[in-house]
Motif scaffolding. Structure first.
Motif, PDB file in Angstrom:
ATOM      1  N   LEU A 186      86.652  21.759  36.721  1.00  0.00           N
ATOM      2  CA  LEU A 186      85.436  21.873  37.219  1.00  0.00           C
ATOM      3  C   LEU A 186      85.360  23.209  37.728  1.00  0.00           C
ATOM      4  O   LEU A 186      83.816  24.016  37.906  1.00  0.00           O
ATOM      5  N   GLY A 187      86.263  24.451  37.866  1.00  0.00           N
ATOM      6  CA  GLY A 187      85.713  25.505  38.142  1.00  0.00           C
ATOM      7  C   GLY A 187      85.291  26.027  37.089  1.00  0.00           C
ATOM      8  O   GLY A 187      84.435  26.959  37.553  1.00  0.00           O
ATOM      9  N   ASN A 242      78.203  22.483  46.004  1.00  0.00           N
ATOM     10  CA  ASN A 242      78.746  20.973  46.698  1.00  0.00           C
ATOM     11  C   ASN A 242      79.379  19.774  45.520  1.00  0.00           C
ATOM     12  O   ASN A 242      77.963  19.454  45.173  1.00  0.00           O
ATOM     13  N   ILE A 243      80.516  19.913  45.559  1.00  0.00           N
ATOM     14  CA  ILE A 243      80.654  18.684  44.115  1.00  0.00           C
ATOM     15  C   ILE A 243      81.512  17.734  44.424  1.00  0.00           C
ATOM     16  O   ILE A 243      82.378  17.283  45.508  1.00  0.00           O
ATOM     17  N   LYS A 244      80.638  16.346  44.337  1.00  0.00           N
ATOM     18  CA  LYS A 244      81.783  14.823  44.358  1.00  0.00           C
ATOM     19  C   LYS A 244      81.918  14.598  43.068  1.00  0.00           C
ATOM     20  O   LYS A 244      80.765  14.018  42.318  1.00  0.00           O
ATOM     21  N   ASN A 247      73.283  24.830  47.205  1.00  0.00           N
ATOM     22  CA  ASN A 247      72.744  25.180  48.286  1.00  0.00           C
ATOM     23  C   ASN A 247      73.029  26.660  48.093  1.00  0.00           C
ATOM     24  O   ASN A 247      73.334  27.461  47.370  1.00  0.00           O
ATOM     25  N   SER A 248      72.231  27.204  49.255  1.00  0.00           N
ATOM     26  CA  SER A 248      71.841  28.686  49.450  1.00  0.00           C
ATOM     27  C   SER A 248      71.503  29.024  50.703  1.00  0.00           C
ATOM     28  O   SER A 248      70.921  28.039  51.663  1.00  0.00           O
ATOM     29  N   ARG A 271      84.510  22.132  47.384  1.00  0.00           N
ATOM     30  CA  ARG A 271      83.036  23.405  47.478  1.00  0.00           C
ATOM     31  C   ARG A 271      83.377  24.545  47.091  1.00  0.00           C
ATOM     32  O   ARG A 271      84.925  24.740  47.292  1.00  0.00           O
ATOM     33  N   TYR A 272      82.348  24.833  46.299  1.00  0.00           N
ATOM     34  CA  TYR A 272      82.809  25.849  45.336  1.00  0.00           C
ATOM     35  C   TYR A 272      81.272  27.247  45.972  1.00  0.00           C
ATOM     36  O   TYR A 272      80.547  27.232  45.571  1.00  0.00           O
TER      37      TYR A 272
END
Length: 650
Positions: A48-49, A124-126, A87-88, A112-113
């Motif tokens: 994911l990174g 945000n990643i699920k 998001n920002s 969250r990254y």
């Protein structure tokens, strides 16, 4: 007190090894599962990174930013990302969500990254957890499955090997359990596979020494009793035993009988003419004739009173029967061929006197000696009776006995009297039921007298059926705490019909009642009919009834039955107890009996305790309890009679 372990040594070691292996497998399984999960989580985070870095570069590059809506969904779908939001600070810039179908609900991993190239932006990643869609596969998990199988097989082989190695220790432990259970005779020699071998050999040696010591103790006890109360040459009773029996009999109510003194020549003349061995052989020959002659009287006592004089005690016999016996005895002696130093027609002389209750022993022996001297003065083989009035001369034959006993049994059987047996502390052990019958005139006859009639007409089984039936009735209707003891004939216990009746009767009786019933049997008949009686006694014990041996010491017999049937109590005969504080030989006999019962749980009780001095000496010797008028009088089991007896006592 040390207790025996409930689990065998082999089972404990097998359980310990199995537990250790299972715990090790469980720890390895938990560790492997955690490691797999950690590796999967680390791989997902790393993957994911990389995706976040690509998205960060795409947002920072205006050219790529325009095409992000084209390639990003395919990338996220291939990466099992269920939901993604960019998001920002100004708000939501991009959102992706795909429909993920599964048979079981999954707990998604949320991360969250921050975007380094675009400050103020974050993602945000699920995503789906690692290994969520993987199932068990033989191919994929073959190595792990093989490892588990190898461990299980190795454990099974190890357990079998351990059991084989420890078989000797288990055999040794089983042997020890049998020894603790009192069955050392069955395992006096150990198995060759027992381990450790030194312990097994030591145990064999100890058991052998114990057996030898017990045999020596038994021989020593028999030797003591024999030398105390038996004549070494003839095997008959000696003067001490004869005087004890006569003295005890004279103090019993309703006793009657005769004392016979037989002289067979002068001892000094026999020794001088025939030598010591010849004289001994002559005395033994005469003793054998006398022993065979008194077999018809079960309670008769034959003793070598002096070197060439024998004494015979006939109990509960009438004067008529005693005279008839004297005539028959002289005829039997006349058939012998005396030594040359004795006159063939003048070597056997018999003097006789009669007795009843209350007479003095010394006076009776003087009367018998005077009658013997009168027979000698006659100058020929014969007998002479001392002239005296016999108060009780009840010449009851077999017909009269059968008539009387039949009438008693038709009326319900004998009356049962009670006498309490107490322990050394004065507490009640049990109550003995004593059978009594009434004659034609209403006079009470004790068992010691009417048992001669029972033997004469052969009604042992009928008597015992009535006594057992009455005792069980008293136990069923009693308070539930009283322990009753009844006397049973050895002749009955050896009869097949009575054995079947007794078995059926006891099987129909509740166990709680049988546990309060004790069966008493006389020592001499028990030893005489031991092989026939032993199975019945074992059956009685198995059903819950205790076995008691009474009248011990009435005759000198072997005490091997103590170890075989292991009676609960052994009751010493009253002739041993009477004036025991003045008779060291009786004390020696009691010590010998206590020594014979020492390795067993059998307790020795005294019967016929009449005084404080007797009771004190018996307690000092180690007797566990006693019975007699000093500890408790005889009372009738009939409620009305017991009430009158209590009133008279008060």
């Amino acid at each position: 007190m040390r207790k025996v372990a409930g689990m065998k040594l082999t089972n404990r070691l097998v359980a310990f090894v199995t537990l250790i292996v299972v715990c090790a497998m469980f720890v390895l399984f938990i560790g492997g599962a955690i490691s797999f999960r950690k590796l999967g989580t680390d791989f997902l985070s790393h993957y994911l990174g990389k995706v976040v870095v690509e998205i960060d570069h795409a947002i920072a590059n205006p050219t790529s930013n325009e095409n992000i809506g084209l390639w990003l969904p395919q990338l996220l779908k291939a990466s099992d990302i269920v939901e993604l939001e960019i998001n920002s600070k100004t708000g939501l810039l991009y959102r992706y969500e795909q429909i993920y179908t599964t048979t079981q609900p999954l707990e998604l991993i949320e991360n969250r990254y921050a975007l380094p190239s675009n400050p103020g932006f974050y993602i945000n990643i699920k995503s789906v957890p690692p290994y969520a869609d993987f199932a068990y596969s033989i191919g994929a998990m073959s190595s792990l499955s093989l490892a588990v199988l190898v461990i299980v097989l190795a454990l099974s082989w190890g357990i079998r090997w351990l059991r084989t190695q420890l078989l000797g220790a288990e055999l040794l432990e089983h042997r020890g359990r049998l020894i603790l259970a009192g069955r050392a005779e069955e395992v006096h020699t150990g198995d060759e596979r027992e381990w450790p071998a030194t312990a097994s050999i030591a145990l064999d040696q100890m058991i052998a020494e114990l057996r030898e010591a017990r045999q020596e103790r038994s021989r020593f006890d028999t030797f003591i009793r024999s030398n105390t109360f038996l004549d070494k040459l003839t095997g008959a009773a000696n003067r001490v035993m004869f005087d004890n029996r006569l003295q005890t009999l004279l103090q019993d109510k309703g006793a009657q009988g005769a004392v016979l003194m037989i002289r067979i020549g002068d001892w000094d003349t026999l020794v001088h003419e025939s030598g010591k061995e010849g004289a001994d052989e002559w005395v033994k020959e005469v003793g054998n004739v006398l022993s065979n002659a008194i077999l018809r009287f079960p309670d008769a006592v034959l003793a070598r009173y002096y070197d060439t004089e024998f004494a015979v005690l006939l109990t509960h016999q009438s004067a008529k029967d005693a005279r008839l016996f004297a005539t028959q005895l002289m005829k039997a002696l006349e058939r012998l061929t005396p030594p040359e130093c004795l006159e063939e027609e003048n070597w056997a002389h018999l003097g006789m006197t009669f007795f009843t209750t209350g007479e003095r022993r010394g006076r009776l022996m003087e009367e018998a000696d005077m009658a013997k001297r009168s027979a000698v003065l006659q100058g020929s083989n014969g007998w002479y009776a001392f002239k005296k009035d016999v108060v009780a001369d009840d010449a009851r034959g077999s017909v009269r006995w059968r008539t009387l006993l039949t009438r008693v049994f038709e009326a319900g059987g004998p009356d049962l009297y009670r006498q309490i047996v107490k322990d050394a502390k004065g507490e009640e052990l049990h109550t003995e039921l004593l059978a009594r019958i009434k004659d034609e005139n209403g006079l009470i006859i004790k068992a010691s007298r009417f048992m001669n009639g029972i033997d004469l007409v052969g009604m042992h089984g009928t008597l015992d059926r009535r006594v057992v039936g009455k005792a069980l009735h008293l136990l069923r209707t009693g308070d539930g705490r009283e322990v009753l003891s009844i006397n049973v004939c050895a002749e009955s216990l050896g009869q097949r019909a009575y054995q079947i009746w007794l078995r059926d009767t006891l099987l129909q009786t509740p166990r709680s009642v049988l546990n309060r019933l004790q069966i008493e049997i006389s020592e001499a008949p028990l030893v005489k009919h031991f092989d026939a009686v032993r199975p019945t006694l074992r059956m009685v014990r198995a059903l819950g009834c205790a076995v008691v041996v009474d009248q011990a010491g009435r005759s000198v017999v072997s005490t091997h039955y103590v170890k075989d049937i292991q009676p609960k109590h052994i009751k010493l005969h009253r002739s041993l107890i009477r004036d025991i504080h003045q008779r060291p030989e009786n004390q020696l006999y009691v010590r010998s009996m206590l020594g014979a019962c020492d390795p067993t749980p059998t307790q020795v009780l005294a019967v016929g305790v009449e005084s404080q001095q007797e009771w004190k000496v018996l307690l000092q010797l180690g007797v566990m309890g006693g019975q007699g008028r000093f500890l408790g009088a005889e009372l009738s089991s009939s409620p009305a009679t017991r009430k009158r007896q209590r009133w008279r006592k008060q």
